[in-house]
Design a protein around this motif. Structure first.
Motif, PDB file in Angstrom:
ATOM      1  N   GLN A 212       4.411 -55.978  34.796  1.00 14.23           N
ATOM      2  CA  GLN A 212       4.376 -57.512  35.019  1.00 14.23           C
ATOM      3  C   GLN A 212       4.785 -57.692  36.495  1.00 14.23           C
ATOM      4  O   GLN A 212       4.152 -58.357  37.389  1.00 14.23           O
ATOM      5  N   ALA A 213       5.834 -57.336  36.819  1.00 15.33           N
ATOM      6  CA  ALA A 213       6.336 -57.412  38.218  1.00 15.33           C
ATOM      7  C   ALA A 213       5.313 -56.881  39.414  1.00 15.33           C
ATOM      8  O   ALA A 213       4.873 -57.440  40.391  1.00 15.33           O
ATOM      9  N   GLU A 214       4.782 -55.677  38.856  1.00 24.08           N
ATOM     10  CA  GLU A 214       3.795 -55.127  39.906  1.00 24.08           C
ATOM     11  C   GLU A 214       2.370 -56.046  39.974  1.00 24.08           C
ATOM     12  O   GLU A 214       1.849 -56.015  40.983  1.00 24.08           O
TER      13      GLU A 214
ATOM     14  N   MET B 119      18.393 -50.593  45.249  1.00 25.74           N
ATOM     15  CA  MET B 119      17.296 -50.106  44.283  1.00 25.74           C
ATOM     16  C   MET B 119      17.215 -51.217  43.362  1.00 25.74           C
ATOM     17  O   MET B 119      18.132 -51.922  43.025  1.00 25.74           O
ATOM     18  N   VAL B 120      15.928 -51.463  42.830  1.00 26.04           N
ATOM     19  CA  VAL B 120      15.696 -52.342  41.607  1.00 26.04           C
ATOM     20  C   VAL B 120      15.081 -51.266  40.345  1.00 26.04           C
ATOM     21  O   VAL B 120      14.130 -50.651  40.773  1.00 26.04           O
ATOM     22  N   VAL B 121      15.721 -51.444  39.708  1.00 26.03           N
ATOM     23  CA  VAL B 121      15.404 -50.807  38.215  1.00 26.03           C
ATOM     24  C   VAL B 121      15.127 -51.736  37.114  1.00 26.03           C
ATOM     25  O   VAL B 121      15.939 -52.508  36.659  1.00 26.03           O
ATOM     26  N   PRO B 122      13.696 -52.005  36.858  1.00 25.72           N
ATOM     27  CA  PRO B 122      13.123 -52.917  35.970  1.00 25.72           C
ATOM     28  C   PRO B 122      13.642 -52.493  34.528  1.00 25.72           C
ATOM     29  O   PRO B 122      14.042 -51.217  34.182  1.00 25.72           O
ATOM     30  N   GLY B 123      13.887 -53.665  33.636  1.00 24.62           N
ATOM     31  CA  GLY B 123      14.471 -53.278  32.360  1.00 24.62           C
ATOM     32  C   GLY B 123      13.727 -52.747  31.280  1.00 24.62           C
ATOM     33  O   GLY B 123      14.026 -52.045  30.424  1.00 24.62           O
TER      34      GLY B 123
ATOM     35  N   LEU C 182      14.059 -60.482  38.447  1.00 27.84           N
ATOM     36  CA  LEU C 182      13.237 -59.753  39.440  1.00 27.84           C
ATOM     37  C   LEU C 182      12.698 -60.723  40.336  1.00 27.84           C
ATOM     38  O   LEU C 182      12.247 -60.524  41.645  1.00 27.84           O
ATOM     39  N   ARG C 183      11.903 -62.045  39.916  1.00 32.29           N
ATOM     40  CA  ARG C 183      11.349 -62.762  40.494  1.00 32.29           C
ATOM     41  C   ARG C 183      12.404 -63.473  41.626  1.00 32.29           C
ATOM     42  O   ARG C 183      12.134 -63.794  42.604  1.00 32.29           O
ATOM     43  N   GLU C 184      13.547 -63.891  40.880  1.00 32.33           N
ATOM     44  CA  GLU C 184      14.565 -64.397  41.619  1.00 32.33           C
ATOM     45  C   GLU C 184      14.897 -63.612  42.914  1.00 32.33           C
ATOM     46  O   GLU C 184      15.041 -64.420  43.846  1.00 32.33           O
ATOM     47  N   ALA C 185      15.157 -62.252  42.468  1.00 32.54           N
ATOM     48  CA  ALA C 185      15.604 -61.674  43.910  1.00 32.54           C
ATOM     49  C   ALA C 185      14.519 -61.418  44.833  1.00 32.54           C
ATOM     50  O   ALA C 185      14.748 -61.479  46.026  1.00 32.54           O
ATOM     51  N   ALA C 186      13.219 -61.267  44.329  1.00 35.13           N
ATOM     52  CA  ALA C 186      11.916 -61.176  45.179  1.00 35.13           C
ATOM     53  C   ALA C 186      11.888 -62.239  46.122  1.00 35.13           C
ATOM     54  O   ALA C 186      11.541 -62.112  47.203  1.00 35.13           O
ATOM     55  N   ARG C 187      12.250 -63.498  45.472  1.00 30.91           N
ATOM     56  CA  ARG C 187      12.005 -64.769  46.112  1.00 30.91           C
ATOM     57  C   ARG C 187      12.896 -64.627  47.702  1.00 30.91           C
ATOM     58  O   ARG C 187      12.640 -65.233  48.616  1.00 30.91           O
ATOM     59  N   ILE C 188      14.067 -64.101  47.404  1.00 34.98           N
ATOM     60  CA  ILE C 188      15.127 -64.349  48.466  1.00 34.98           C
ATOM     61  C   ILE C 188      14.792 -62.963  49.633  1.00 34.98           C
ATOM     62  O   ILE C 188      14.947 -63.246  50.640  1.00 34.98           O
ATOM     63  N   VAL C 189      14.376 -61.889  49.032  1.00 36.34           N
ATOM     64  CA  VAL C 189      13.856 -60.672  50.018  1.00 36.34           C
ATOM     65  C   VAL C 189      12.427 -60.798  50.754  1.00 36.34           C
ATOM     66  O   VAL C 189      12.440 -60.189  51.554  1.00 36.34           O
ATOM     67  N   LYS C 190      11.702 -61.681  50.202  1.00 35.95           N
ATOM     68  CA  LYS C 190      10.433 -61.597  50.661  1.00 35.95           C
ATOM     69  C   LYS C 190      10.410 -62.083  52.182  1.00 35.95           C
ATOM     70  O   LYS C 190      10.862 -62.823  52.820  1.00 35.95           O
TER      71      LYS C 190
END
Lengths: 215, 467
Positions: B384-386, B373-377, B353-361
């Motif tokens: 943690q992501a929040e 959609m992002v579906v945390p595991g 999720l960090r990796e993806a967020a870094r791209i879309v930020k």
């Protein structure tokens, strides 16, 4: 479990490699909490032109006439002939349940995915591995000879065609024994109850963290 | 004494007995249970009047069917609801722990196992799910089983197994920035094929694996099954130990010291031999994207949908391209999307999720994308992501931020593709109909999926990592 000793049956040819268990029985049917009733939905997305849902009556659904199992000549087939890596993907035992519920007792392929292969034996269904040349010959015969059937003898480990050609196949002795006798594998394992208990007590003493309670 | 592989060591330390016919009775330390492949196993146990052998060895969680939004409304689909209620009643009846939908620890079974310390190095771990191979990343012997075997383990704590052959995939060198564990495993599958590991347990080793995080290692082992092998394994090292330390159900105090000393021995001997060895150079690997209906139908991002070369595979190839609506020779970067799915037991951990967020930020998803959609595991991954503000980054970019579960990896719940829709997905299977009947799946990494969401089509994410 049902015994498997020998079987004679009509052959249906599914000429595809890497048939995955999602294709054999799509996910929506996995919501069932039973072991039976999957036959009408076997290969659902290939077999019908509409979208199937669990519990649906399939008698009036539009059939995909291009799908091999819908051809008149293969109705009543109990032996499925296919290519490499059959049953790959998901470990769902619903795949052998669906094949069995449809009527297949034997599956012949060049190779099977490991988990699917093992799942077949738990349900009294026999997966047989033959060489790609032999499978090729059987495809030719199935397509060219109407009513082409095979006689499978588990004791002898042979497959004999209605034209007299005979192939032998390999099989693990334990699996053969269980199939021939219709043995309940859990019952077999429980006959070693004491050995398991002895092993366990030593093992859990040595690796005490394995008994950490998860609550 | 003959040199042994990690697999040999794990196998031998769990062998209750060798049978005359070449099989062994293997002791199982941990069984994970979910709602889809267990009801018939519990029923079998009841019908035969058998009790669980060691109930504490089992932990259950619903994940395949559960909704990823509006959970307060309950489960709308009555068939899904019955299956989840059945898991709850079966586990309650036998006093087996179940992290139900309201439990903050609930999540995808292969995410919560390592996360909670429920799965640990050196264990034998099974689950009625082929992606159980994931847990091998911790130096455990973990593999998927069918429902009959779920019942077998419940009743006996053992399984009758034939030992697999040993295979080593050694990945030398380093991955380039923006090239991830997902790209590596897709490249491996592309090279050896979906049956390349059949009959084998695959150990992953080499510099690229040694330098990989636990999350990355789990992604690699997760998709071992897509290479045909039931089990993937990685030796225990400092990274493993650091990951496990302090987890909820990991040993503490003096038990930790004993465990750690044992776990550090979980490596193949230097002179161990393998039945099959594949060597790859990580520096040659590019971001990968699947173009067909089998995970082996994969190409580098700057590649093309291939022309038919192998006449034996021509039919399969043609039917895959027909299903996918693609033509040979088309550049991979011209593949456009309707939906984006970031999630699944392959890629829904915090690092993903960090990796993806870094791209879309600071960016917006392309207007052509109807749903991203992002579906945390798991619950803890989501929390943690929040805490890190990742949810906000995704929401600002136009993504939906969901509750944990398997979701659109297999579309057993309401999250699915419509016929003809094309999805960039971080999941593990691009089979026909996997994400919904007629849906078209392209497997790729979280970073690539994020970049695709912004661009609306496949694009090489490595450009985000320059400078």
């Amino acid at each position: 479990m049902q015994k498997f000793i020998s079987h004679i049956g009509l052959v249906a040819p599914l000429d595809r490699s890497n048939v995955d268990t999602d294709a054999i029985i799509p996910k929506q049917f996995l919501k069932s909490i039973r072991r039976t009733g999957f036959g009408p939905y076997l290969f659902d997305e290939w077999r019908y032109l509409d979208h199937g849902e669990p519990g649906q009556d399939c008698t009036n659904r539009p059939l995909n006439q291009d799908f091999v199992l819908n051809e008149g000549r293969y109705q009543g087939a109990t032996v499925l002939l296919t290519r490499e890596n059959f049953g790959c993907g998901s470990s769902r035992e619903h795949a052998p349940w669906a094949l069995l519920d449809y009527g297949f007792q034997v599956i012949l392929a060049e190779s099977f995915a490991d988990i699917f292969y093992s799942n077949c034996f738990k349900n009294g269904m026999l997966p047989i591995v033959l060489s790609s040349h032999q499978i090729g010959e059987l495809f030719k015969a199935t397509l060219s000879i109407p009513g082409f059937s095979l006689d499978v003898d588990l004791e002898q480990q042979t497959v004999t065609s209605s034209t007299g050609t005979r192939y032998t196949f390999d099989l693990d002795a334990y699996r053969k024994h269980c199939l021939l006798n219709g043995l309940d594998e859990i019952g077999q394992t429980l006959s070693y109850k004491q050995e398991i208990a002895d092993f366990e007590s030593e093992h859990l003493k040595k690796n005490s963290w394995l008994t950490q309670e998860v609550r | 004494m003959a040199a042994k592989t990690l697999y040999d060591k794990l196998w031998e330390s769990h062998e209750v007995r060798k049978n005359d016919n070449g099989t062994s009775l293997l002791y199982i330390d941990r069984q994970l249970i979910h709602e889809v492949t267990s009801p018939q196993a519990f029923e079998g146990l009841r019908m035969n009047k058998r009790a669980p052998w060691r109930k504490d060895a089992n932990v259950a969680v619903p994940d395949h069917n559960i909704p990823t939004k509006d959970r307060d409304k309950g489960i709308e689909d009555p068939v899904s609801k019955l299956q989840i209620d059945t898991l709850a009643s079966n586990t309650a009846e036998l006093d087996i722990t179940n992290f139900d939908m309201s439990d903050p620890r609930q999540g995808i079974v292969h995410v919560i196992g390592p996360e909670q310390g429920i799965t640990l190095p050196g264990m034998t771990i099974v689950c009625g799910d082929s992606h159980t191979s994931t847990h091998g990343a911790l130096g455990a012997l973990a593999f998927g089983i069918g429902t009959s075997e779920v019942e077998h383990v419940l009743a006996t704590q053992c399984l009758v197994q034939e030992k697999s052959k040993n295979m080593l995939v050694r990945v030398d060198g380093a991955l380039h920035a923006g090239v991830t564990a997902k790209d590596l495993i897709l490249a491996i599958i592309g090279q050896i094929g979906t049956a390349g590991g059949t009959g084998h347990a695959i150990e992953f080793g080499g510099e690229a694996i040694q330098n990989m995080s636990m999350e990355g290692r789990m992604t690699v082992c997760n998709m071992t099954i897509e290479a045909g092998a039931k089990a993937g394994l990685i030796a225990v090292d400092d990274t493993t130990i650091e990951y496990v330390k302090g987890r909820n159900f990991a040993p503490k105090g003096s038990a930790w010291d004993v465990a750690e000393a044992h776990w550090r021995t979980l490596q193949s001997d230097a002179d161990a031999s393998y039945d099959k060895t594949i060597v790859m150079d990580a520096s040659h690997i590019k971001p990968m994207v699947t173009w067909g209906t089998s995970p082996e139908m994969v190409a580098p991002v700057d590649g093309f949908v291939p022309e038919i070369s192998d006449p034996n595979k021509a039919e399969q190839f043609r039917s895959a391209l027909k299903y996918m609506g693609l033509t040979p020779g088309m550049p991979i970067e011209q593949i456009t999307f309707d939906k984006i799915f970031i999630g699944s037991c392959t890629n829904s951990r915090i690092e993903d999720l960090r990796e993806a967020a870094r791209i879309v930020k600071g960016k917006r998803i392309a207007s052509a994308i109807s749903l991203a959609m992002v579906v945390p595991g798991s619950g803890p991954v989501k929390a943690q992501a929040e805490a890190e503000g990742l949810d906000k980054i995704f929401l600002d970019a136009g993504f939906e931020w969901r509750e944990p579960g398997c979701s659109m990896c297999l579309a057993m719940n309401a999250d699915r593709l419509e016929p003809g829709e094309r999805c960039a997905s971080t999941s593990n299977r691009n089979f026909e109909g996997r994400q919904g009947q007629g849906g078209r799946t392209h497997l790729l990494s979280p970073a690539m999926a994020a970049a695709a969401a912004i661009a609306g089509h496949v694009t090489n994410v490595t450009k985000y990592y320059e400078n």
